[in-house]
Write a protein that holds these residues in place. Sequence first.
Motif, PDB file in Angstrom:
ATOM      1  N   ASP A 272       0.810  -1.223   0.000  1.00  0.00           N
ATOM      2  CA  ASP A 272       0.000   0.000   0.000  1.00  0.00           C
ATOM      3  C   ASP A 272       0.841   1.271   0.000  1.00  0.00           C
ATOM      4  OD1 ASP A 272      -2.227  -1.627   0.104  1.00  0.00           O
ATOM      5  OD2 ASP A 272      -2.379  -1.554   2.284  1.00  0.00           O
ATOM      6  N   GLY A 273       2.165   1.128  -0.023  1.00  0.00           N
ATOM      7  CA  GLY A 273       3.038   2.290  -0.059  1.00  0.00           C
ATOM      8  C   GLY A 273       3.092   3.065   1.246  1.00  0.00           C
ATOM      9  N   ASN A 274       2.899   2.371   2.372  1.00  0.00           N
ATOM     10  CA  ASN A 274       2.890   3.027   3.678  1.00  0.00           C
ATOM     11  C   ASN A 274       4.168   2.754   4.468  1.00  0.00           C
ATOM     12  OD1 ASN A 274       0.296   4.231   3.577  1.00  0.00           O
ATOM     13  ND2 ASN A 274      -0.658   2.267   4.020  1.00  0.00           N
ATOM     14  N   LEU A 275       4.560   3.719   5.261  1.00  0.00           N
ATOM     15  CA  LEU A 275       5.617   3.559   6.255  1.00  0.00           C
ATOM     16  C   LEU A 275       5.059   4.059   7.584  1.00  0.00           C
ATOM     17  CD1 LEU A 275       7.245   5.082   3.541  1.00  0.00           C
ATOM     18  CD2 LEU A 275       9.093   3.975   4.805  1.00  0.00           C
ATOM     19  N   PRO A 300      10.372   6.378   9.780  1.00  0.00           N
ATOM     20  CA  PRO A 300       9.292   5.442   9.454  1.00  0.00           C
ATOM     21  C   PRO A 300       9.849   4.172   8.822  1.00  0.00           C
ATOM     22  CG  PRO A 300       9.405   7.166   7.802  1.00  0.00           C
ATOM     23  CD  PRO A 300      10.379   7.552   8.881  1.00  0.00           C
ATOM     24  N   VAL A 301       9.185   3.053   9.044  1.00  0.00           N
ATOM     25  CA  VAL A 301       9.672   1.765   8.550  1.00  0.00           C
ATOM     26  C   VAL A 301       8.550   0.983   7.866  1.00  0.00           C
ATOM     27  CG1 VAL A 301      11.435   1.579  10.350  1.00  0.00           C
ATOM     28  CG2 VAL A 301       9.171   0.602  10.746  1.00  0.00           C
ATOM     29  N   ASN A 302       8.957   0.096   6.973  1.00  0.00           N
ATOM     30  CA  ASN A 302       8.030  -0.904   6.440  1.00  0.00           C
ATOM     31  C   ASN A 302       8.759  -2.189   6.058  1.00  0.00           C
ATOM     32  OD1 ASN A 302       9.302  -0.329   4.004  1.00  0.00           O
ATOM     33  ND2 ASN A 302       7.484   0.496   2.990  1.00  0.00           N
ATOM     34  N   THR A 303      10.019  -2.327   6.502  1.00  0.00           N
ATOM     35  CA  THR A 303      10.764  -3.560   6.232  1.00  0.00           C
ATOM     36  C   THR A 303      10.513  -4.558   7.348  1.00  0.00           C
ATOM     37  OG1 THR A 303      12.750  -2.737   7.363  1.00  0.00           O
ATOM     38  CG2 THR A 303      12.584  -2.336   4.998  1.00  0.00           C
TER      39      THR A 303
END
Length: 396
Positions: A272-275, A300-303
């Motif tokens: 969804d392209g969020n962090l 911000p992270v999303n990994t």
Amino acid sequence: MHVDMDAFFASVEVLDDPSLAGKPVIVGGRERGVVSAASYEARKYGVHSAMPTATAKRLCPNGVFVKPRGHRYGELSNIVMETLSDFSPILEKASVDEAYLDVSGTETLFGPPAVLAKKVKDAVREATGGLTCSLGIAPVKFLAKIASDVNKPDGVFIIEAREVAGFLKTLPVGDIPGVGKHGKGALAKLGIVMAADITRYPEEFWLERFGKWGGVLYDRAQGLDPRGVTTYRAPKSEGAETTFAKDIWDKNELRRILWGLCERVGRRLRRDGNLGRTVTLKLKDVDFRNITRSRTLDEPVNTDERIFETAADLLDKERLTKKIRLIGVSVSNFQRTPYQLKLDLRGEGEKSRRFEVIDKTVDAIREKYGREGLVRGRSLEDDGESAESRKGEDED
């Protein structure tokens, strides 16, 4: 218009396996989990969503328990929403199985409300291969939602503007969305039984007693709802959790399960392209006590790795006094901007970029070959023993 799919998850299972037709189907299945959905046959026994599976089995011993298939439900949900968009471009997806449509001005295209309702129901049934839905049509949003539940399943209920006052006189106050069990009890002490009874007191009375919600309640009693249909609602968080078949005390086992949850959350964030900057760990012990621990990060992270290392550190710092029956993780405090430029003395930027490349590669492989197409080492047992055997030794 409020469109509500009938016993959606259970109906999908019957659609895909006709031998289940007429049987009490219960979606959930896990011994220690909760019911996700129940067919109308199962509801006759008192089974409902969010009920512990063990309770559902006791109430409905002949129930057919099936494992949830989120991907399939999502697939059919998309078909339903696409079908509904043919009737109005102003559509709000309220959940996986319900939506609001602004149908004002569509009469010249589809006819009066009753005719429109039939066309919508027929279109949904045809597009999904047989699923039914219930519709409510009313001048305002909250009344449309109430109306969709009146003639369930596979029903329609229409409230014309001239009928609103009469309808509210016969509407139990507990049926107003948001009132809830406790609110209903508090209102009963004031002699408020039907929605229209609320107007016995002036608006100032409700504002003083219940604050902002009191004003909303007063409006509802008059059939007022200023909310329009919102075509898009940005998510505020992304999370995943699981309830264990057996309670767990071993933190190593909890970390292994936590990793799988972090993978799920990370994949959805990237999709969804969020962090997000805030990572929250959720635990529930054997006494059903909820424990939540959060940490807000500088970036911000999303990994998967960044989410896991934060959640795992929160877990490591938590002193467990009892066995755990549920673990979950979520990421919130979203922002869509990339990492800020700053001095990187410890090589954190390069490390993050490496994690991003790995996650992107794993996502691509799983998209093509399925989740089992690639399994990371963190998901595997360190010593070759099964989790169940270790839990058995712990209990011994």
